[in-house]
Design an enzyme around this catalytic site. Sequence first.
Site, PDB file in Angstrom:
ATOM      1  N   LYS A  13       0.917  -1.307  -0.216  1.00 24.56           N
ATOM      2  CA  LYS A  13       0.238  -0.155  -0.034  1.00 24.56           C
ATOM      3  C   LYS A  13       0.908   1.282   0.080  1.00 24.56           C
ATOM      4  CE  LYS A  13      -2.185  -0.914   3.920  1.00 24.56           C
ATOM      5  NZ  LYS A  13      -1.514  -2.230   4.217  1.00 24.56           N
ATOM      6  N   ARG A  88      -9.802   0.595   9.195  1.00 25.19           N
ATOM      7  CA  ARG A  88      -9.172  -0.712   9.536  1.00 25.19           C
ATOM      8  C   ARG A  88     -10.048  -1.424  10.316  1.00 25.19           C
ATOM      9  NH1 ARG A  88      -3.254   0.607   9.088  1.00 25.19           N
ATOM     10  NH2 ARG A  88      -2.147  -1.550   9.366  1.00 25.19           N
ATOM     11  N   ARG A 127      11.791  -5.251   4.900  1.00 28.79           N
ATOM     12  CA  ARG A 127      11.446  -3.699   4.532  1.00 28.79           C
ATOM     13  C   ARG A 127      12.504  -2.997   5.527  1.00 28.79           C
ATOM     14  NH1 ARG A 127       5.041  -3.084   4.768  1.00 28.79           N
ATOM     15  NH2 ARG A 127       5.410  -2.756   7.003  1.00 28.79           N
ATOM     16  N   ARG A 161      11.343  -0.739  10.650  1.00 19.56           N
ATOM     17  CA  ARG A 161      10.131  -0.497  11.847  1.00 19.56           C
ATOM     18  C   ARG A 161      10.196  -1.498  12.811  1.00 19.56           C
ATOM     19  NH1 ARG A 161       4.731   0.123   8.382  1.00 19.56           N
ATOM     20  NH2 ARG A 161       4.043  -0.937  10.153  1.00 19.56           N
ATOM     21  N   ARG A 172      -0.402  -8.864  13.417  1.00 15.83           N
ATOM     22  CA  ARG A 172      -1.065  -7.579  12.653  1.00 15.83           C
ATOM     23  C   ARG A 172      -1.675  -8.391  11.500  1.00 15.83           C
ATOM     24  NH1 ARG A 172       4.359  -4.800  10.936  1.00 15.83           N
ATOM     25  NH2 ARG A 172       2.933  -3.723   9.457  1.00 15.83           N
TER      26      ARG A 172
HETATM   27  P1  AMP Z   1       0.830   0.670   9.309  1.00 15.46           P
HETATM   28  O1  AMP Z   1       1.893   1.396   9.000  1.00 15.46           O
HETATM   29  O2  AMP Z   1      -0.344   0.914   8.465  1.00 15.46           O
HETATM   30  O3  AMP Z   1       1.200  -0.957   9.103  1.00 15.46           O
HETATM   31  O4  AMP Z   1       0.297   0.632  10.741  1.00 15.46           O
HETATM   32  C1  AMP Z   1       1.251   0.387  11.779  1.00 15.46           C
HETATM   33  C2  AMP Z   1       0.281   0.081  12.996  1.00 15.46           C
HETATM   34  O5  AMP Z   1      -0.262   1.307  13.516  1.00 15.46           O
HETATM   35  C3  AMP Z   1      -0.710  -0.864  13.161  1.00 15.46           C
HETATM   36  O6  AMP Z   1      -0.243  -2.275  13.045  1.00 15.46           O
HETATM   37  C4  AMP Z   1      -1.557  -0.683  14.203  1.00 15.46           C
HETATM   38  O7  AMP Z   1      -1.063  -0.755  15.300  1.00 15.46           O
HETATM   39  C5  AMP Z   1      -1.446   1.186  13.843  1.00 15.46           C
HETATM   40  N1  AMP Z   1      -2.532   1.605  13.139  1.00 15.46           N
HETATM   41  C6  AMP Z   1      -2.400   2.048  11.752  1.00 15.46           C
HETATM   42  N2  AMP Z   1      -3.546   2.513  11.082  1.00 15.46           N
HETATM   43  C7  AMP Z   1      -4.598   2.099  12.064  1.00 15.46           C
HETATM   44  C8  AMP Z   1      -5.751   2.249  12.139  1.00 15.46           C
HETATM   45  N3  AMP Z   1      -6.484   2.707  11.061  1.00 15.46           N
HETATM   46  N4  AMP Z   1      -6.579   1.630  13.149  1.00 15.46           N
HETATM   47  C9  AMP Z   1      -6.032   1.231  14.151  1.00 15.46           C
HETATM   48  N5  AMP Z   1      -4.705   1.128  14.346  1.00 15.46           N
HETATM   49  C10 AMP Z   1      -3.856   1.642  13.384  1.00 15.46           C
END
Ligand code: AMP
Length: 216
Positions: A13, A88, A127, A161, A172
């Site tokens: 994404k 999400r 990554r 990360r 996740r």
């Molecule tokens: P991402 O970078 O999108 O993979 O997000 C990293 C982490 O941020 C996720 O594993 C969640 O802990 C948190 N997170 C990101 N976006 C959301 C969302 N829309 N709702 C809840 N938690 C989120």
Amino acid sequence: MNIILLGPPGAGKGTQAERLVASRGLVQLSTGDMLRAAADTDTEIGHRVKEIMEQGQLVSDDVMVEMIHERILQPDCKNGFILDGFPRTVVQAEALDAMLEKQGLRLHMVIEMAVEEAALVERITGRFACAKCKHGYHDIFLPTKVPGVCDVCGSTEFTRRKDDKAETVHKRLEAYRAQTMPILPYYEGRGILRRVDGMADIDVVTQEIEAQLNKA
Ligand code: AMP
């Protein structure tokens, strides 16, 4: 044009959003990036968010809805945005609809990036990103052209990360299956869901997404 890129962690994404920013002048709204910035602050909310993210769980809907609400009201979103990592949960998807309607805006398309789960752990654990310009790379699938030097800005500093470790990745993915996948029928019912093959080569995925957006 306002679009959502939907898919499990590691689906690509962020990579595709970065390309759409360049090709279409849209703004990328990555809730993961916003939360990582919050987690870097020495505040109570920062500490709480950091802990939740490191456990691979989701931050609460009310925090997320408030965060995206404030962001969407910023003037740079007027020309269109790409939501990357939001919504999400179904609660977030419903809240998004309500806030867009209130602003007289709408969602044009939701693009699901479909990826085989078996491929995701390898994708995610490899990554890394440039510490300076944040451009994303992968040890195997997308290395820097010159080892140790960012293709985009020439920096030699990179970051990984904390939640991209194998143990956290499984949690996740579980959160994606249980809490995020139920969003798909929500958008399918409205006729705005499109599916692209996220297993294809990165450039092919970009072409598929562009082709879908051209039909909108
Ligand atoms: P991402 O970078 O999108 O993979 O997000 C990293 C982490 O941020 C996720 O594993 C969640 O802990 C948190 N997170 C990101 N976006 C959301 C969302 N829309 N709702 C809840 N938690 C989120």
